[in-house]
Each structure stands twice: as C-alpha cells, then as structure tokens.
Design an enzyme around this catalytic site. Structure first.
Site, PDB file in Angstrom:
ATOM      1  N   LEU A  33      12.984  68.848 -43.707  1.00 39.03           N
ATOM      2  CA  LEU A  33      12.603  70.066 -44.435  1.00 39.03           C
ATOM      3  C   LEU A  33      12.699  69.891 -45.947  1.00 39.03           C
ATOM      4  CD1 LEU A  33      14.357  72.734 -42.165  1.00 39.03           C
ATOM      5  CD2 LEU A  33      11.990  71.901 -42.073  1.00 39.03           C
ATOM      6  N   HIS A  37       8.321  73.661 -46.823  1.00 41.84           N
ATOM      7  CA  HIS A  37       8.689  74.397 -45.605  1.00 41.84           C
ATOM      8  C   HIS A  37       9.421  75.682 -45.972  1.00 41.84           C
ATOM      9  CE1 HIS A  37       8.821  70.042 -44.126  1.00 41.84           C
ATOM     10  NE2 HIS A  37       7.932  70.579 -43.305  1.00 41.84           N
ATOM     11  N   GLN A  61       0.424  64.075 -31.770  1.00 45.71           N
ATOM     12  CA  GLN A  61      -0.442  64.178 -32.939  1.00 45.71           C
ATOM     13  C   GLN A  61      -0.394  62.932 -33.821  1.00 45.71           C
ATOM     14  OE1 GLN A  61       1.725  67.798 -34.381  1.00 45.71           O
ATOM     15  NE2 GLN A  61       1.442  66.899 -36.405  1.00 45.71           N
ATOM     16  N   ASP A 150      -1.821  71.460 -45.468  1.00 49.68           N
ATOM     17  CA  ASP A 150      -2.617  70.953 -44.347  1.00 49.68           C
ATOM     18  C   ASP A 150      -3.726  71.965 -44.065  1.00 49.68           C
ATOM     19  OD1 ASP A 150      -0.856  68.557 -43.352  1.00 49.68           O
ATOM     20  OD2 ASP A 150       0.524  70.199 -43.758  1.00 49.68           O
ATOM     21  N   GLN A 153      -5.619  71.832 -40.789  1.00 52.10           N
ATOM     22  CA  GLN A 153      -4.762  72.279 -39.683  1.00 52.10           C
ATOM     23  C   GLN A 153      -4.751  73.809 -39.603  1.00 52.10           C
ATOM     24  OE1 GLN A 153      -0.739  70.589 -38.567  1.00 52.10           O
ATOM     25  NE2 GLN A 153      -0.086  72.209 -39.950  1.00 52.10           N
ATOM     26  N   VAL A 176       3.315  73.866 -52.310  1.00 52.67           N
ATOM     27  CA  VAL A 176       4.445  73.701 -53.236  1.00 52.67           C
ATOM     28  C   VAL A 176       4.405  72.268 -53.761  1.00 52.67           C
ATOM     29  CG1 VAL A 176       6.948  73.788 -53.485  1.00 52.67           C
ATOM     30  CG2 VAL A 176       5.784  75.408 -51.968  1.00 52.67           C
TER      31      VAL A 176
HETATM   32  P1  AMP Z   1       5.151  69.491 -41.214  1.00 58.18           P
HETATM   33  O1  AMP Z   1       6.640  69.515 -41.013  1.00 58.18           O
HETATM   34  O2  AMP Z   1       4.680  68.405 -42.117  1.00 58.18           O
HETATM   35  O3  AMP Z   1       4.392  69.573 -39.905  1.00 58.18           O
HETATM   36  O4  AMP Z   1       4.814  70.844 -41.987  1.00 58.18           O
HETATM   37  C1  AMP Z   1       5.161  72.092 -41.447  1.00 58.18           C
HETATM   38  C2  AMP Z   1       4.434  73.161 -42.211  1.00 58.18           C
HETATM   39  O5  AMP Z   1       4.813  73.113 -43.587  1.00 58.18           O
HETATM   40  C3  AMP Z   1       2.914  72.977 -42.164  1.00 58.18           C
HETATM   41  O6  AMP Z   1       2.295  74.232 -41.976  1.00 58.18           O
HETATM   42  C4  AMP Z   1       2.614  72.399 -43.518  1.00 58.18           C
HETATM   43  O7  AMP Z   1       1.318  72.703 -43.972  1.00 58.18           O
HETATM   44  C5  AMP Z   1       3.656  73.080 -44.377  1.00 58.18           C
HETATM   45  N1  AMP Z   1       3.871  72.310 -45.609  1.00 58.18           N
HETATM   46  C6  AMP Z   1       4.154  70.991 -45.707  1.00 58.18           C
HETATM   47  N2  AMP Z   1       4.224  70.619 -47.010  1.00 58.18           N
HETATM   48  C7  AMP Z   1       3.964  71.728 -47.742  1.00 58.18           C
HETATM   49  C8  AMP Z   1       3.868  71.990 -49.138  1.00 58.18           C
HETATM   50  N3  AMP Z   1       4.061  71.037 -50.050  1.00 58.18           N
HETATM   51  N4  AMP Z   1       3.577  73.247 -49.525  1.00 58.18           N
HETATM   52  C9  AMP Z   1       3.378  74.226 -48.598  1.00 58.18           C
HETATM   53  N5  AMP Z   1       3.444  74.052 -47.272  1.00 58.18           N
HETATM   54  C10 AMP Z   1       3.737  72.810 -46.846  1.00 58.18           C
END
Ligand code: AMP
Length: 285
Positions: A33, A37, A61, A150, A153, A176
C-alpha cells in the site's frame, strides 16, 4: 478492525453490514500500500459507512514472465497502514480460497480488454474482471473504488458492472504522484536510483501532449511523435506503447475531438520495470 481470510466469514460480515443499512465501500488492492491506495480509502471513508479493503495478489492477472514472484508482500505492514487510515475490514484471502481446485469460470469483457494494456498483457483483464467479480459477489459493496492510474481497468470494470447489471457504483479517483510527477505504484520499489530519476519521463511526455493540445494541436500522430520524442531522449526508457484513444472503445483517434474525454496513455520500460501512466484530455473517465 478485522483481517478476514475466509470467504464465508467475509460474506457474513458484509451481509450483516448491508442488513443494518450501512453503505459499504470496497477498495480492491494487491497490497504494498502507498498513498495512491490511501487516497481511495479516504474517498471511501467520505462516501461510505464501512470501508473494506481487499488485499489479494491475484495470480490470474499476471502473465508468465511477469513480476508475480517478486511483487512486494507484507500483510502485517499493509494492515497497520490501512487500519491507521480508517479502514474497517481487510479481506485477505489465500490463493486457494479464491481459486479452489477445479476453478474454471472466468468473466471476460470483450473488445475493451484486448486494447492497450490488454494487447500487451494477454489475459490480464480476464484475470482482473474475474477476481473483481468474485470480490463483488462476496461483498456486494454499495460502492467500489478504483484509481485512474489504471484507467483501462476502471473502464473495463465499469463496463462489466453495466453489462451484467451488478448494481454497484464505481468511483474513480485521481492519480496520486510523487513531487517529480511519477505516479505512485508498488512497482516503483523495483527502480534503482538512476531508474527512479528517469521514471519521471512518463509524466513529462504526457505533459508535453497536454501543453501541445492546449496550444491548439489536435493531430494525434503529431502529439504521439512529440511524446515519443520525450521518452526516447531518456536512455533508460524503452517505449511499450503511446496511445491516444477514445474512452468508450479505446480505439486510436486521428484527431482529438473537442469536448469529448480522450485518454492519452503510455507504458514504458524503465530498466526492466514496466510503468504505466495516463492523462485524460477534455474531462474525466
Ligand atoms: P493495485 O494494488 O496496484 O492493484 O491498485 C489498487 C488500486 O489502487 C487500483 O484501483 C489502482 O488504480 C489504484 N492506484 C494505484 N496507484 C495509484 C495512484 N498512484 N493513484 C491513484 N490510484 C492508484
């Protein structure tokens, strides 16, 4: 605060929350995290009575040769971060819990899943939509939160929810970034010091596109060349793709239409690490 590992327990907690009239928010994650997140947790806190975060490194995935094996995992550290940020429940099932022997059912959003990331990572979105569908079936959240980091996604999941009438509200949060513009990502941990510096090139290229668009350029091949030029000037970077597409079908555009949200996205290898980033011109997704 509770870490739940088993599906029946998660089903029963979520059912009790629903029957007591609570609005529940689900934030699906793969752990490791970071503030990206956490921004989604904050949004969920604002919009929901109870926030559930799933932490599941979803094997389906990842393609063969991708980074599943070295993806950072530390559930205890993640739980501490999440609970400190006001998360109520963590759902952290094992691989066997989510994919028991004989698992053969997959959800596929055709078309959208084959473009951009999907073209470069075959099967990736089949894994994403299947696991998100399963999480939705277990939890039935009122809202589910995804990051625009993403973007594809988020679009694929919105389409799945609409097509299959899942009745879950999908909220998409902004990207972010670090101070130099690099989008936060668990994969940034793989970067060496030199690569970390070079990694700001994705954002710089996307900003070049925005600046040129603001100056009146609408031609996508010229905009893409300008972005490629920025990335190619960075010796540690290797382009996977740079694309300008609509947000409905994710098809490439010849010109950027006025007043219609347009996705400008890129995937770039910085050293051995594949990073993605995007901007949306003319609105949001
Ligand atoms: P992940 O753990 O990479 O599967 O990401 C979980 C969620 O956090 C997904 O919906 C990502 O799009 C979101 N997320 C990951 N990095 C960022 C970021 N830098 N800014 C905003 N949301 C993010």
């Amino acid at each position: 605060m509770e870490i739940i590992n088993r599906i029946p327990r998660m089903i029963s907690v979520a059912r009790d929350l629903r029957s007591s009239g609570q609005r529940t928010g689900l934030v699906p994650t793969m752990g490791a995290l970071h503030e990206g997140h956490l921004s989604l947790f904050d949004r969920a806190r604002e919009m929901c009575d109870t926030v559930i975060v799933s932490i599941f490194l979803n094997p389906t995935q990842f393609g063969p040769g991708e980074d599943l094996g070295r993806y950072p995992r530390d559930l205890a550290a993640d739980a501490e971060i999440a609970f400190t940020r006001g998360v109520d429940y963590i759902f952290a099932p094992s691989k066997e819990e989510m994919y028991p022997d004989g698992f053969t059912t997959f959800v596929i959003v055709e078309g959208l899943s084959d473009k951009l990331e999907g073209a470069n990572r075959p099967g990736h979105f089949r894994g994403v939509t299947t696991v998100v569908n399963k999480l939705f079936n277990i939890i039935h959240p009122t809202f589910a939160f995804f990051g625009r980091k993403d973007a594809q996604q988020a679009l694929v999941i919105k389409r799945m929810v609409r097509d299959l009438a899942m009745g879950i509200e999908i909220a998409v949060g902004p990207i972010v970034r670090e101070a130099d513009g690099l989008a936060l990502s668990s994969r940034n941990l793989y970067l060496s010091t030199e690569e970390r510096k070079a990694a700001s090139v994705l954002r710089r290229a996307l900003e070049r596109c925005r600046t040129q668009h603001n100056a009146g350029e609408r031609d996508c091949s010229r905009l893409i060349s300008a972005m490629r030029g920025v990335i190619e000037a960075e010796p540690l970077a290797k382009i996977d793709y740079v694309a300008i597409t609509d947000t409905d079908r994710l098809d490439p555009l010849a010109t950027i239409p006025s007043g219609v949200p347009t996705l400008v996205s890129t995937a770039v290898f910085v050293g051995a690490t594949r990073l993605i980033d995007n901007i949306v011109i003319n609105g949001e997704i």
